[in-house]
Design a protein around this motif. Structure first.
Motif, mmCIF file in Angstrom:
data_model
loop_
_atom_site.group_PDB
_atom_site.id
_atom_site.type_symbol
_atom_site.label_atom_id
_atom_site.label_comp_id
_atom_site.label_asym_id
_atom_site.label_seq_id
_atom_site.Cartn_x
_atom_site.Cartn_y
_atom_site.Cartn_z
ATOM 1 N N GLN A 101 -8.578 -37.559 -9.107
ATOM 2 C CA GLN A 101 -9.379 -38.481 -9.873
ATOM 3 C C GLN A 101 -9.069 -38.416 -11.518
ATOM 4 O O GLN A 101 -9.052 -37.180 -12.070
ATOM 5 C CB GLN A 101 -10.907 -38.411 -10.062
ATOM 6 C CG GLN A 101 -11.600 -38.432 -8.841
ATOM 7 C CD GLN A 101 -11.492 -39.861 -8.378
ATOM 8 O OE1 GLN A 101 -11.806 -40.852 -9.063
ATOM 9 N NE2 GLN A 101 -10.873 -40.218 -7.149
ATOM 10 N N PRO A 102 -8.589 -39.346 -12.326
ATOM 11 C CA PRO A 102 -8.075 -39.127 -13.610
ATOM 12 C C PRO A 102 -9.302 -38.796 -14.676
ATOM 13 O O PRO A 102 -10.454 -38.829 -14.168
ATOM 14 C CB PRO A 102 -7.796 -40.684 -14.031
ATOM 15 C CG PRO A 102 -7.542 -41.356 -12.782
ATOM 16 C CD PRO A 102 -8.489 -40.648 -11.540
ATOM 17 N N TYR A 103 -8.747 -38.391 -15.465
ATOM 18 C CA TYR A 103 -9.920 -37.932 -16.790
ATOM 19 C C TYR A 103 -9.460 -38.567 -18.134
ATOM 20 O O TYR A 103 -8.309 -38.395 -18.423
ATOM 21 C CB TYR A 103 -10.076 -36.441 -16.703
ATOM 22 C CG TYR A 103 -10.793 -35.751 -17.769
ATOM 23 C CD1 TYR A 103 -12.213 -35.494 -17.727
ATOM 24 C CD2 TYR A 103 -10.082 -35.613 -19.264
ATOM 25 C CE1 TYR A 103 -13.033 -35.068 -18.805
ATOM 26 C CE2 TYR A 103 -10.980 -34.951 -20.255
ATOM 27 C CZ TYR A 103 -12.370 -34.967 -19.984
ATOM 28 O OH TYR A 103 -13.000 -34.633 -21.043
ATOM 29 N N ILE A 151 4.401 -34.287 -18.704
ATOM 30 C CA ILE A 151 4.402 -34.353 -17.565
ATOM 31 C C ILE A 151 4.423 -32.616 -17.262
ATOM 32 O O ILE A 151 5.247 -32.242 -17.460
ATOM 33 C CB ILE A 151 5.318 -35.034 -16.765
ATOM 34 C CG1 ILE A 151 5.105 -36.393 -17.138
ATOM 35 C CG2 ILE A 151 5.112 -35.003 -15.279
ATOM 36 C CD1 ILE A 151 6.077 -37.450 -16.459
ATOM 37 N N PHE A 152 3.462 -32.424 -16.279
ATOM 38 C CA PHE A 152 3.350 -30.985 -15.869
ATOM 39 C C PHE A 152 3.324 -31.012 -14.323
ATOM 40 O O PHE A 152 3.024 -31.907 -13.657
ATOM 41 C CB PHE A 152 2.025 -30.386 -16.105
ATOM 42 C CG PHE A 152 1.585 -30.506 -17.468
ATOM 43 C CD1 PHE A 152 2.461 -29.679 -18.608
ATOM 44 C CD2 PHE A 152 0.716 -31.332 -17.998
ATOM 45 C CE1 PHE A 152 1.916 -29.782 -19.927
ATOM 46 C CE2 PHE A 152 0.496 -31.407 -19.322
ATOM 47 C CZ PHE A 152 0.995 -30.612 -20.265
ATOM 48 N N ARG A 153 3.837 -29.823 -13.885
ATOM 49 C CA ARG A 153 4.225 -29.630 -12.379
ATOM 50 C C ARG A 153 3.378 -28.194 -11.718
ATOM 51 O O ARG A 153 3.668 -27.492 -12.439
ATOM 52 C CB ARG A 153 5.510 -29.762 -11.804
ATOM 53 C CG ARG A 153 5.750 -29.646 -10.458
ATOM 54 C CD ARG A 153 6.917 -29.954 -9.885
ATOM 55 N NE ARG A 153 7.538 -31.067 -10.374
ATOM 56 C CZ ARG A 153 7.401 -32.223 -9.656
ATOM 57 N NH1 ARG A 153 6.404 -32.479 -8.697
ATOM 58 N NH2 ARG A 153 7.824 -33.323 -10.026
ATOM 59 N N GLY A 154 2.717 -28.642 -10.696
ATOM 60 C CA GLY A 154 2.157 -27.339 -10.176
ATOM 61 C C GLY A 154 1.024 -26.544 -10.843
ATOM 62 O O GLY A 154 0.326 -27.038 -11.816
ATOM 63 N N SER A 155 0.514 -25.452 -10.255
ATOM 64 C CA SER A 155 -0.778 -25.079 -10.645
ATOM 65 C C SER A 155 -0.777 -24.149 -12.061
ATOM 66 O O SER A 155 -1.871 -23.806 -12.460
ATOM 67 C CB SER A 155 -1.455 -23.912 -9.478
ATOM 68 O OG SER A 155 -0.448 -22.851 -9.365
ATOM 69 N N ARG A 156 0.506 -23.972 -12.363
ATOM 70 C CA ARG A 156 0.428 -23.432 -13.620
ATOM 71 C C ARG A 156 0.854 -24.303 -14.608
ATOM 72 O O ARG A 156 1.099 -24.013 -15.873
ATOM 73 C CB ARG A 156 1.770 -22.279 -13.747
ATOM 74 C CG ARG A 156 1.286 -21.103 -12.861
ATOM 75 C CD ARG A 156 2.180 -19.925 -12.754
ATOM 76 N NE ARG A 156 2.279 -19.318 -14.108
ATOM 77 C CZ ARG A 156 3.584 -18.887 -14.528
ATOM 78 N NH1 ARG A 156 4.708 -18.970 -13.966
ATOM 79 N NH2 ARG A 156 3.863 -18.300 -15.635
ATOM 80 N N PRO A 206 -3.326 -37.511 -11.890
ATOM 81 C CA PRO A 206 -2.255 -37.126 -11.017
ATOM 82 C C PRO A 206 -1.179 -37.934 -10.914
ATOM 83 O O PRO A 206 -1.472 -39.224 -10.969
ATOM 84 C CB PRO A 206 -2.884 -36.940 -9.652
ATOM 85 C CG PRO A 206 -4.172 -37.636 -9.702
ATOM 86 C CD PRO A 206 -4.604 -37.600 -11.310
ATOM 87 N N CYS A 207 -0.115 -37.576 -10.724
ATOM 88 C CA CYS A 207 1.213 -38.525 -10.397
ATOM 89 C C CYS A 207 0.813 -39.445 -9.178
ATOM 90 O O CYS A 207 0.040 -39.105 -8.217
ATOM 91 C CB CYS A 207 2.539 -37.724 -9.864
ATOM 92 S SG CYS A 207 3.145 -36.776 -11.439
#
Length: 104
Positions: A69-71, A14-19, A97-98
């Motif tokens: 949109q999921p990928y 799980i990642f957060r933010g633009s980085r 996305p969450c």
């Protein structure tokens, strides 16, 4: 949640933010990455895995974040220095996305 992820038979991050800072990883994804969970925790994805930069993942993740949109890709080849000396592999890549998050 960490215990549930840790027992999952699939690789999860799980990642957060633009980085794309790693917020939660499980042992399976860390094994694929060739990194420990301590190395991965709170580290931007492309600092953690500089070998992944320039392979299109940035654009893919940016699009998921922008559109909501999921990928999903089946049998996506993966190149990594962590794979040195091991058989190259392909896998399923799912990114979404969450829940409850909207496009920017």
């Amino acid at each position: 949640m960490q215990r549930l992820f840790g027992q999952a038979p699939v690789a999860i991050a799980i990642f957060r933010g633009s980085r794309y800072v790693t917020e939660l990883t499980n042992p399976a994804v860390c094994a694929i990455w060739g990194r420990t969970q301590a190395q991965a925790q709170h580290t931007p994805l492309f600092e953690l895995l500089p070998e992944a930069a320039g392979q299109g993942f940035e654009k893919l993740l940016d699009a998921v974040m922008a559109t909501g949109q999921p990928y999903v890709a089946h049998e996506r080849p993966r190149s990594s220095t962590a794979m040195a000396g091991r058989t190259p592999c392909t896998g399923i890549l799912c990114t979404s996305p969450c829940a409850g998050k909207t496009a920017k």
